[in-house]
Write an enzyme that holds these catalytic residues in place. Structure first.
Site, PDB file in Angstrom:
ATOM      1  N   ASP A   9       0.846  -1.258  -0.032  1.00  0.00           N
ATOM      2  CA  ASP A   9       0.026   0.029   0.018  1.00  0.00           C
ATOM      3  C   ASP A   9       0.982   1.324  -0.054  1.00  0.00           C
ATOM      4  OD1 ASP A   9      -2.405   1.287   0.569  1.00  0.00           O
ATOM      5  OD2 ASP A   9      -1.539   1.695   2.396  1.00  0.00           O
ATOM      6  N   LEU A  10       0.575   2.434  -0.161  1.00  0.00           N
ATOM      7  CA  LEU A  10       1.387   3.482  -0.495  1.00  0.00           C
ATOM      8  C   LEU A  10       1.130   4.530   0.805  1.00  0.00           C
ATOM      9  CD1 LEU A  10       2.955   5.590  -1.825  1.00  0.00           C
ATOM     10  CD2 LEU A  10       1.057   6.554  -2.730  1.00  0.00           C
ATOM     11  N   ASP A  11      -0.118   5.012   0.913  1.00  0.00           N
ATOM     12  CA  ASP A  11      -0.337   6.178   2.160  1.00  0.00           C
ATOM     13  C   ASP A  11      -0.194   5.123   3.391  1.00  0.00           C
ATOM     14  OD1 ASP A  11      -0.715   8.382   0.432  1.00  0.00           O
ATOM     15  OD2 ASP A  11      -2.768   7.533   0.092  1.00  0.00           O
ATOM     16  N   THR A  17       2.073  10.074   4.037  1.00  0.00           N
ATOM     17  CA  THR A  17       1.037  10.939   3.604  1.00  0.00           C
ATOM     18  C   THR A  17      -0.343  10.740   3.952  1.00  0.00           C
ATOM     19  OG1 THR A  17       0.876   9.298   1.761  1.00  0.00           O
ATOM     20  CG2 THR A  17       1.744  11.357   1.043  1.00  0.00           C
ATOM     21  N   LYS A  45      -9.118   5.589   6.078  1.00  0.00           N
ATOM     22  CA  LYS A  45      -7.956   4.991   5.607  1.00  0.00           C
ATOM     23  C   LYS A  45      -7.995   4.130   4.242  1.00  0.00           C
ATOM     24  CE  LYS A  45      -4.579   6.146   9.303  1.00  0.00           C
ATOM     25  NZ  LYS A  45      -3.614   5.567  10.295  1.00  0.00           N
ATOM     26  N   GLY A  46      -7.256   3.983   3.280  1.00  0.00           N
ATOM     27  CA  GLY A  46      -7.530   3.240   2.465  1.00  0.00           C
ATOM     28  C   GLY A  46      -8.982   3.256   1.477  1.00  0.00           C
ATOM     29  N   ARG A  49     -11.514   8.613  -2.437  1.00  0.00           N
ATOM     30  CA  ARG A  49     -11.822  10.049  -2.319  1.00  0.00           C
ATOM     31  C   ARG A  49     -13.482  10.125  -2.551  1.00  0.00           C
ATOM     32  NH1 ARG A  49      -9.001  13.533  -6.733  1.00  0.00           N
ATOM     33  NH2 ARG A  49      -7.272  12.149  -6.265  1.00  0.00           N
ATOM     34  N   SER A 114      -2.624   0.535  -4.165  1.00  0.00           N
ATOM     35  CA  SER A 114      -3.092   1.721  -3.797  1.00  0.00           C
ATOM     36  C   SER A 114      -4.324   2.439  -3.991  1.00  0.00           C
ATOM     37  CB  SER A 114      -1.958   3.127  -3.720  1.00  0.00           C
ATOM     38  OG  SER A 114      -2.590   4.209  -3.211  1.00  0.00           O
ATOM     39  N   ALA A 115      -5.089   2.961  -3.358  1.00  0.00           N
ATOM     40  CA  ALA A 115      -6.476   3.685  -3.753  1.00  0.00           C
ATOM     41  C   ALA A 115      -6.417   4.764  -4.218  1.00  0.00           C
ATOM     42  CB  ALA A 115      -7.313   3.496  -2.557  1.00  0.00           C
ATOM     43  N   SER A 116      -5.169   5.341  -4.122  1.00  0.00           N
ATOM     44  CA  SER A 116      -4.749   6.794  -4.302  1.00  0.00           C
ATOM     45  C   SER A 116      -4.565   6.862  -5.773  1.00  0.00           C
ATOM     46  CB  SER A 116      -3.434   7.495  -3.846  1.00  0.00           C
ATOM     47  OG  SER A 116      -3.488   8.594  -4.041  1.00  0.00           O
ATOM     48  N   ASN A 118      -3.427   9.850  -6.686  1.00  0.00           N
ATOM     49  CA  ASN A 118      -2.098  10.824  -6.668  1.00  0.00           C
ATOM     50  C   ASN A 118      -0.843   9.684  -6.480  1.00  0.00           C
ATOM     51  OD1 ASN A 118      -3.269  13.351  -7.103  1.00  0.00           O
ATOM     52  ND2 ASN A 118      -4.162  12.748  -4.954  1.00  0.00           N
ATOM     53  N   LYS A 145     -11.043  -0.893  -1.700  1.00  0.00           N
ATOM     54  CA  LYS A 145     -11.024  -1.784  -0.548  1.00  0.00           C
ATOM     55  C   LYS A 145     -11.986  -1.349   0.404  1.00  0.00           C
ATOM     56  CE  LYS A 145      -5.989  -0.543  -0.834  1.00  0.00           C
ATOM     57  NZ  LYS A 145      -5.034   0.083  -0.450  1.00  0.00           N
ATOM     58  N   GLU A 169      -0.246  -3.388   4.723  1.00  0.00           N
ATOM     59  CA  GLU A 169      -1.286  -2.400   4.759  1.00  0.00           C
ATOM     60  C   GLU A 169      -1.537  -1.735   6.055  1.00  0.00           C
ATOM     61  OE1 GLU A 169      -4.151  -0.850   3.727  1.00  0.00           O
ATOM     62  OE2 GLU A 169      -4.082  -1.058   1.763  1.00  0.00           O
ATOM     63  N   ASP A 170      -1.711  -0.457   6.138  1.00  0.00           N
ATOM     64  CA  ASP A 170      -2.026   0.173   7.155  1.00  0.00           C
ATOM     65  C   ASP A 170      -3.431   0.374   7.728  1.00  0.00           C
ATOM     66  OD1 ASP A 170      -2.380   2.202   5.278  1.00  0.00           O
ATOM     67  OD2 ASP A 170      -2.290   3.854   6.727  1.00  0.00           O
TER      68      ASP A 170
END
Ligand code: B16
Ligand code: MG
Length: 219
Positions: A9-11, A17, A45-46, A49, A114-116, A118, A145, A169-170
């Site tokens: 995962d990213l964020d 971030t 989280k995850g 948007r 990632s869900a982002s 960006n 997710k 994952e966070d």
């Protein structure tokens, strides 16, 4: 050497971030009269948007026209990007580079899940774009997710069976997505929140190369 698929995962896992999403959502929520705490933020989280804004509106019992919804979504992302634009390599989370280096030395393929939307620009900003064989982000998935789509697409991109993939994952929604995909889930963060994960670590400082090697060697 066996080959596993390592999916990140990213964020909140690779870069710090998650706090920027929190600041931007808090500012937006309070501007429309909805209180917003760090605990509330855990639920976002995850989450994509659009779904995040829908959730905040539900909390405030607020209905908006499509136009106003779009306006708020744009404003949140602009605020978020104003933080992201100041990012440097210093915001890569502790020992992520050591983990990436070890996996590279062991010839283990890595993907982003990632869900982002960006994600790619953030990875380029912190110099990690080239670390991944496959990048699956919010521009490539239709289901958020805890749906497993993002991780299944990442496994497909790596050409590794889901059962041989390991997800870091966070977010609880991300752990649930990994579990549903039939992958090994590793939570990064709070063990109480991430209780559904196969393993939980506070951060990568607790994940040794020996542990990674065991994951690679496990059948
Ligand atoms: P964006 P991840 C997720 O990224 C974040 O955890 C979540 O808070 C955010 O709303 C979502 O990305 C969408 O991000 O607004 O940049 O498209 O944790 O899946 O890497
Ligand atoms: Mg995350």
């Amino acid at each position: 050497m066996p080959k596993k698929g390592f999916i990140f995962d990213l964020d909140g896992v690779i870069v710090d971030t998650a706090k920027y999403h929190y600041f931007a959502w808090k500012k937006l929520a309070e501007s429309i009269g909805v209180s917003f705490t760090e605990e509330d933020n855990e639920h976002l989280k995850g989450v994509s948007r659009i779904k995040s804004l829908e959730t905040i509106l539900q909390w405030g019992n607020i209905t908006l026209s499509d136009e106003d919804f779009q306006e708020l979504i744009t404003r949140k992302n602009e605020d978020y990007l104003s933080f992201v634009n100041t990012m440097t390599k210093a915001e890569i989370l502790p020992e992520v580079p050591r983990v990436f280096q070890f996996l590279k030395e062991q010839n283990q393929p890595m993907a982003l899940g990632s869900a982002s939307k960006n994600a790619q620009s953030i990875l380029k900003k912190v110099g990690l774009f080239e670390s991944f064989q496959t990048i699956v982000d919010g521009t490539k998935v239709t289901k958020a997710k805890p749906d497993p789509e993002v991780f299944l697409k990442a496994a497909e991109g790596l050409q590794v069976a889901p059962k041989d993939c390991i997800v870091f994952e966070d977010a609880l929604a991300g752990i649930q997505a990994a579990n549903t995909a039939g992958m090994l889930s590793i939570g990064i963060g709070d063990a109480v929140i991430l209780h559904e994960a196969n393993y939980v670590f506070k951060d990568f400082t607790e994940i040794s190369n020996e542990f990674l090697y065991k994951l690679i060697s496990a059948s």
